[in-house]
Design a protein around this motif. Structure first.
Motif, PDB file in Angstrom:
ATOM      1  N   PHE A 190      82.397 106.497  -7.306  1.00  0.00           N
ATOM      2  CA  PHE A 190      81.724 107.667  -6.755  1.00  0.00           C
ATOM      3  C   PHE A 190      82.388 108.970  -7.198  1.00  0.00           C
ATOM      4  O   PHE A 190      81.764 110.033  -7.159  1.00  0.00           O
ATOM      5  CB  PHE A 190      81.692 107.603  -5.231  1.00  0.00           C
ATOM      6  CG  PHE A 190      80.728 106.594  -4.683  1.00  0.00           C
ATOM      7  CD1 PHE A 190      79.600 106.230  -5.390  1.00  0.00           C
ATOM      8  CD2 PHE A 190      80.945 105.995  -3.446  1.00  0.00           C
ATOM      9  CE1 PHE A 190      78.713 105.296  -4.901  1.00  0.00           C
ATOM     10  CE2 PHE A 190      80.055 105.065  -2.936  1.00  0.00           C
ATOM     11  CZ  PHE A 190      78.932 104.716  -3.667  1.00  0.00           C
ATOM     12  N   ALA A 191      83.657 108.908  -7.607  1.00  0.00           N
ATOM     13  CA  ALA A 191      84.358 110.105  -8.068  1.00  0.00           C
ATOM     14  C   ALA A 191      84.023 110.429  -9.523  1.00  0.00           C
ATOM     15  O   ALA A 191      84.310 111.534  -9.988  1.00  0.00           O
ATOM     16  CB  ALA A 191      85.869 109.922  -7.908  1.00  0.00           C
ATOM     17  N   ASN A 192      83.417 109.488 -10.232  1.00  0.00           N
ATOM     18  CA  ASN A 192      83.041 109.696 -11.629  1.00  0.00           C
ATOM     19  C   ASN A 192      81.752 110.529 -11.704  1.00  0.00           C
ATOM     20  O   ASN A 192      80.746 110.192 -11.091  1.00  0.00           O
ATOM     21  CB  ASN A 192      82.842 108.343 -12.309  1.00  0.00           C
ATOM     22  CG  ASN A 192      82.556 108.482 -13.786  1.00  0.00           C
ATOM     23  OD1 ASN A 192      81.454 108.802 -14.194  1.00  0.00           O
ATOM     24  ND2 ASN A 192      83.577 108.223 -14.597  1.00  0.00           N
ATOM     25  N   LYS A 193      81.783 111.611 -12.466  1.00  0.00           N
ATOM     26  CA  LYS A 193      80.647 112.533 -12.511  1.00  0.00           C
ATOM     27  C   LYS A 193      79.386 111.874 -13.069  1.00  0.00           C
ATOM     28  O   LYS A 193      78.281 112.135 -12.605  1.00  0.00           O
ATOM     29  CB  LYS A 193      81.005 113.770 -13.344  1.00  0.00           C
ATOM     30  CG  LYS A 193      81.986 114.702 -12.646  1.00  0.00           C
ATOM     31  CD  LYS A 193      82.141 116.007 -13.425  1.00  0.00           C
ATOM     32  CE  LYS A 193      83.029 116.973 -12.660  1.00  0.00           C
ATOM     33  NZ  LYS A 193      83.160 118.278 -13.353  1.00  0.00           N
ATOM     34  N   LYS A 194      79.555 111.036 -14.082  1.00  0.00           N
ATOM     35  CA  LYS A 194      78.383 110.374 -14.674  1.00  0.00           C
ATOM     36  C   LYS A 194      77.731 109.428 -13.675  1.00  0.00           C
ATOM     37  O   LYS A 194      76.504 109.369 -13.566  1.00  0.00           O
ATOM     38  CB  LYS A 194      78.806 109.619 -15.939  1.00  0.00           C
ATOM     39  CG  LYS A 194      79.210 110.529 -17.085  1.00  0.00           C
ATOM     40  CD  LYS A 194      79.547 109.715 -18.323  1.00  0.00           C
ATOM     41  CE  LYS A 194      79.921 110.634 -19.493  1.00  0.00           C
ATOM     42  NZ  LYS A 194      80.265 109.864 -20.717  1.00  0.00           N
ATOM     43  N   VAL A 195      78.560 108.694 -12.937  1.00  0.00           N
ATOM     44  CA  VAL A 195      78.036 107.771 -11.928  1.00  0.00           C
ATOM     45  C   VAL A 195      77.349 108.556 -10.809  1.00  0.00           C
ATOM     46  O   VAL A 195      76.265 108.178 -10.343  1.00  0.00           O
ATOM     47  CB  VAL A 195      79.169 106.891 -11.356  1.00  0.00           C
ATOM     48  CG1 VAL A 195      78.660 106.033 -10.205  1.00  0.00           C
ATOM     49  CG2 VAL A 195      79.754 106.006 -12.456  1.00  0.00           C
ATOM     50  N   ARG A 196      77.964 109.653 -10.372  1.00  0.00           N
ATOM     51  CA  ARG A 196      77.379 110.479  -9.314  1.00  0.00           C
ATOM     52  C   ARG A 196      76.012 111.019  -9.737  1.00  0.00           C
ATOM     53  O   ARG A 196      75.059 111.009  -8.959  1.00  0.00           O
ATOM     54  CB  ARG A 196      78.319 111.631  -8.966  1.00  0.00           C
ATOM     55  CG  ARG A 196      79.638 111.201  -8.338  1.00  0.00           C
ATOM     56  CD  ARG A 196      80.565 112.381  -8.167  1.00  0.00           C
ATOM     57  NE  ARG A 196      80.042 113.321  -7.190  1.00  0.00           N
ATOM     58  CZ  ARG A 196      80.248 113.240  -5.883  1.00  0.00           C
ATOM     59  NH1 ARG A 196      80.989 112.251  -5.404  1.00  0.00           N
ATOM     60  NH2 ARG A 196      79.742 114.111  -5.055  1.00  0.00           N
ATOM     61  N   LYS A 197      75.936 111.480 -10.976  1.00  0.00           N
ATOM     62  CA  LYS A 197      74.666 112.023 -11.466  1.00  0.00           C
ATOM     63  C   LYS A 197      73.599 110.946 -11.530  1.00  0.00           C
ATOM     64  O   LYS A 197      72.441 111.174 -11.162  1.00  0.00           O
ATOM     65  CB  LYS A 197      74.880 112.650 -12.842  1.00  0.00           C
ATOM     66  CG  LYS A 197      73.642 113.341 -13.399  1.00  0.00           C
ATOM     67  CD  LYS A 197      73.943 114.009 -14.735  1.00  0.00           C
ATOM     68  CE  LYS A 197      72.706 114.708 -15.277  1.00  0.00           C
ATOM     69  NZ  LYS A 197      72.983 115.372 -16.591  1.00  0.00           N
ATOM     70  N   MET A 198      73.985 109.748 -11.981  1.00  0.00           N
ATOM     71  CA  MET A 198      73.039 108.643 -12.095  1.00  0.00           C
ATOM     72  C   MET A 198      72.521 108.216 -10.714  1.00  0.00           C
ATOM     73  O   MET A 198      71.350 107.851 -10.566  1.00  0.00           O
ATOM     74  CB  MET A 198      73.711 107.461 -12.788  1.00  0.00           C
ATOM     75  CG  MET A 198      72.812 106.259 -13.003  1.00  0.00           C
ATOM     76  SD  MET A 198      73.680 104.924 -13.856  1.00  0.00           S
ATOM     77  CE  MET A 198      74.934 104.499 -12.636  1.00  0.00           C
ATOM     78  N   LEU A 199      73.392 108.282  -9.688  1.00  0.00           N
ATOM     79  CA  LEU A 199      73.023 107.855  -8.345  1.00  0.00           C
ATOM     80  C   LEU A 199      72.435 108.989  -7.503  1.00  0.00           C
ATOM     81  O   LEU A 199      72.065 108.767  -6.342  1.00  0.00           O
ATOM     82  CB  LEU A 199      74.246 107.276  -7.627  1.00  0.00           C
ATOM     83  CG  LEU A 199      74.872 106.029  -8.257  1.00  0.00           C
ATOM     84  CD1 LEU A 199      76.127 105.618  -7.494  1.00  0.00           C
ATOM     85  CD2 LEU A 199      73.869 104.882  -8.270  1.00  0.00           C
ATOM     86  N   GLY A 200      72.379 110.189  -8.056  1.00  0.00           N
ATOM     87  CA  GLY A 200      71.815 111.318  -7.313  1.00  0.00           C
ATOM     88  C   GLY A 200      72.760 111.887  -6.267  1.00  0.00           C
ATOM     89  O   GLY A 200      72.309 112.482  -5.276  1.00  0.00           O
ATOM     90  N   ILE A 201      74.073 111.715  -6.482  1.00  0.00           N
ATOM     91  CA  ILE A 201      75.073 112.263  -5.552  1.00  0.00           C
ATOM     92  C   ILE A 201      75.551 113.604  -6.110  1.00  0.00           C
ATOM     93  O   ILE A 201      76.077 113.660  -7.224  1.00  0.00           O
ATOM     94  CB  ILE A 201      76.271 111.303  -5.390  1.00  0.00           C
ATOM     95  CG1 ILE A 201      75.792 109.946  -4.870  1.00  0.00           C
ATOM     96  CG2 ILE A 201      77.319 111.882  -4.455  1.00  0.00           C
ATOM     97  CD1 ILE A 201      76.859 108.874  -4.866  1.00  0.00           C
ATOM     98  N   TRP A 202      75.369 114.658  -5.350  1.00  0.00           N
ATOM     99  CA  TRP A 202      75.719 115.990  -5.833  1.00  0.00           C
ATOM    100  C   TRP A 202      77.231 116.201  -5.808  1.00  0.00           C
ATOM    101  O   TRP A 202      77.939 115.649  -4.955  1.00  0.00           O
ATOM    102  CB  TRP A 202      75.045 117.052  -4.971  1.00  0.00           C
ATOM    103  CG  TRP A 202      73.556 117.051  -5.071  1.00  0.00           C
ATOM    104  CD1 TRP A 202      72.795 116.247  -5.880  1.00  0.00           C
ATOM    105  CD2 TRP A 202      72.642 117.864  -4.328  1.00  0.00           C
ATOM    106  NE1 TRP A 202      71.460 116.516  -5.681  1.00  0.00           N
ATOM    107  CE2 TRP A 202      71.339 117.499  -4.742  1.00  0.00           C
ATOM    108  CE3 TRP A 202      72.795 118.849  -3.374  1.00  0.00           C
ATOM    109  CZ2 TRP A 202      70.209 118.102  -4.207  1.00  0.00           C
ATOM    110  CZ3 TRP A 202      71.669 119.465  -2.846  1.00  0.00           C
ATOM    111  CH2 TRP A 202      70.378 119.092  -3.262  1.00  0.00           C
TER     112      TRP A 202
END
Length: 235
Positions: A176-188
């Motif tokens: 969840f701390a990874n920016k690419k993963v956050r973007k893919m999951l819709g986490i701002w």
């Protein structure tokens, strides 16, 4: 994932919600029904705008707690039914799962993995309210250290479960701390702190609690002038 997505949106909504609440509080307690409906609709519009709901963030703890407690008491009762299997079911330095870890590696692993999870997820915890978030982070840091001596005498089976569970949670926090993963999951990403709400260190918090908030230059000059005036009157 749903909880993280919701929490990230609430963090961005928080300044607008705080401003709306301040306007409502300024009107006093005796509000007519029309005014109350107006502000209720504005609040709902904020939830719709950011596609979030504070109530969703409360769902995850209520779901996780029964599972965690069920596993805890289940493992505590396992010796009553599987004593022979547990005595020889361990490996490496803890062959007996009913006994406590003689080298305290499992309890330390539980505490350190919990601490690592906190450090990986602290940005999200402090996003909504930096001051309160930092307080909670520091409390949980202290808990991760204090828990080690508290669980040293627990069975190896229980500590092994906790360490495994903490490690999985730690890996999840790292993702969840990874920016690419956050973007893919819709986490701002966490918003930039509003001026005046930046997180303070533990020393600053204690100083403010004991001595009051630090004065601005204008307040310091005013206080200095008041002291001089008081001395002149006393003389």
């Amino acid at each position: 994932i749903s909880s993280q997505r919701n929490t990230s949106r609430i963090a961005h909504m928080q300044p607008e919600m705080t401003a709306l609440k301040a306007r409502l509080d300024a009107l006093g307690k005796n509000l007519d029904q029309k005014t109350q409906m107006k502000y209720a609709n504005q609040m709902r519009a904020l939830f719709t705008k950011y596609n979030c709901n504070p109530m969703y963030s409360l769902v995850l703890p209520f779901v996780q707690l029964p599972v965690f407690m069920g596993m805890f008491f289940g493992i505590r009762k396992m010796p009553d039914y599987f004593a022979e299997e547990l005595v020889n079911g361990g490996f490496f330095w803890f062959p007996d799962l009913l006994a406590s870890d003689p080298y305290y590696i499992l309890p330390m692993g539980c505490g350190l993995s919990f601490l690592a999870t906190i450090e990986l997820g602290k940005a999200q915890m402090m996003a909504t309210n930096p001051a309160q978030g930092l307080f909670m982070v520091n409390m949980m840091r202290a808990m991760s250290v204090c828990m080690i001596p508290a669980i040293m005498q627990f069975s190896a089976a229980l500590n092994l479960y906790w360490w495994t569970n903490n490690t999985l949670t730690m890996c999840q926090s790292a993702l969840f701390a990874n920016k690419k993963v956050r973007k893919m999951l819709g986490i701002w990403d966490p918003p930039k702190p509003v001026p005046g709400t930046e997180a303070k260190s533990l020393f600053e918090t204690i100083t403010e609690a004991t001595q009051g908030k630090p004065q601005t230059p204008a307040e310091q000059i005013k206080a200095h002038n008041e002291k001089i005036e008081n001395r002149k009157r006393a003389a």
